[in-house]
Scaffold this motif. Structure first.
Motif, PDB file in Angstrom:
ATOM      1  N   THR A 118     -10.741   6.213  16.467  1.00 61.14           N
ATOM      2  CA  THR A 118      -9.148   6.681  16.042  1.00 61.14           C
ATOM      3  C   THR A 118      -8.723   7.676  16.994  1.00 61.14           C
ATOM      4  O   THR A 118      -7.386   7.590  17.535  1.00 61.14           O
ATOM      5  CB  THR A 118      -9.165   7.619  14.810  1.00 61.14           C
ATOM      6  OG1 THR A 118      -9.486   6.386  13.740  1.00 61.14           O
ATOM      7  CG2 THR A 118      -7.914   7.970  14.303  1.00 61.14           C
ATOM      8  N   ASP A 122      -5.343   6.973  19.282  1.00 59.83           N
ATOM      9  CA  ASP A 122      -4.209   7.699  19.210  1.00 59.83           C
ATOM     10  C   ASP A 122      -3.759   8.111  20.516  1.00 59.83           C
ATOM     11  O   ASP A 122      -2.688   8.381  20.957  1.00 59.83           O
ATOM     12  CB  ASP A 122      -4.735   9.136  18.580  1.00 59.83           C
ATOM     13  CG  ASP A 122      -4.642   8.798  16.736  1.00 59.83           C
ATOM     14  OD1 ASP A 122      -4.153   7.487  16.537  1.00 59.83           O
ATOM     15  OD2 ASP A 122      -5.255   9.562  16.077  1.00 59.83           O
ATOM     16  N   GLN A 166       2.175  16.053  18.131  1.00 60.90           N
ATOM     17  CA  GLN A 166       1.083  15.006  17.746  1.00 60.90           C
ATOM     18  C   GLN A 166      -0.457  15.249  18.502  1.00 60.90           C
ATOM     19  O   GLN A 166      -1.391  15.012  18.388  1.00 60.90           O
ATOM     20  CB  GLN A 166       1.252  13.553  17.797  1.00 60.90           C
ATOM     21  CG  GLN A 166       2.353  13.219  16.817  1.00 60.90           C
ATOM     22  CD  GLN A 166       2.681  11.552  16.745  1.00 60.90           C
ATOM     23  OE1 GLN A 166       1.686  10.816  16.944  1.00 60.90           O
ATOM     24  NE2 GLN A 166       3.837  11.345  17.015  1.00 60.90           N
TER      25      GLN A 166
END
Length: 209
Positions: A118, A122, A166
């Protein structure tokens, strides 16, 4: 937005197990049954990550890693080595020296594997978004004199703020993984790119004033 993940192993049952473990991530999983197949697959598009078995007949994982890292097109593609028999310190050093960013031991913990994957997915998606924004921003700057609409720059500013937030979340996540030095360097490069886009956007706004 889906990212492509390349799974490389000469044992079909291991590829099936990797696909099952990664299916919750809902990404595009591509199989390769050898190092040669992996190199060919990497010619067909951009991948967020390669999960590569260390023990394979013919070209093994460390040799395949070295070939991937020698190519300009793929040298920045992250590689996680997957070992069925564990990794002693010498093998681990060889893997990192060849260009791998991490490794997992078979049989793997699906939750740990998904967490590692992940992070790279990302990062890849943030990079794609940054490229799109950079192209839009350059278009906006180059056409300022021909009446580009202010909403374009406002939209870019909003997107940039979202990616900055983010990226900060990713950085906090990596603080729990102190061994991921290479991953930290990747996040730093993303942050540097964001800073460059921020300066470019500010310059564009100043030109409109």
């Amino acid at each position: 937005m889906k990212s492509k993940i390349l799974l490389v192993d000469d044992q079909p049952e291991n590829l099936v197990a990797l696909e099952a473990a990664l299916s919750p991530l809902d990404q595009t999983l591509v199989r390769a049954a050898s190092g040669e197949e992996a190199l060919n697959a990497l010619h067909e598009g951009e991948f967020a990550l390669v999960l590569l078995a260390t023990q394979m007949s013919g070209m093994d994982g460390k040799e395949t890693t070295a070939h991937i890292k020698r190519r300009a097109q793929t040298r920045d593609t992250p590689i996680i080595l997957v070992s069925r028999f564990g990794m002693n310190p010498h093998d681990t050093f060889r893997g990192y020296a060849a260009g791998a960013v991490d490794y997992v031991v078979w049989p793997h913990d699906p939750w740990v594997l998904c967490a590692k994957v992940t992070v790279f997915v990302d990062l890849h998606q943030k990079n794609l978004q940054l490229r799109e924004q950079a192209a839009l921003l350059r278009t906006g700057v180059s056409t300022l004199g021909t009446g580009v609409s202010p909403p374009l720059l406002a939209h870019l500013a909003s997107l940039l703020l979202d990616i900055e937030e983010q990226t900060r979340d990713l950085t906090e996540l990596l603080q729990a993984q102190p061994s991921s030095v290479t991953v930290r360097a990747m996040v730093a490069r993303v942050a540097h790119t964001i800073q460059g886009l921020r300066h470019l956007l500010q310059g564009a706004l100043e030109l409109r004033e």
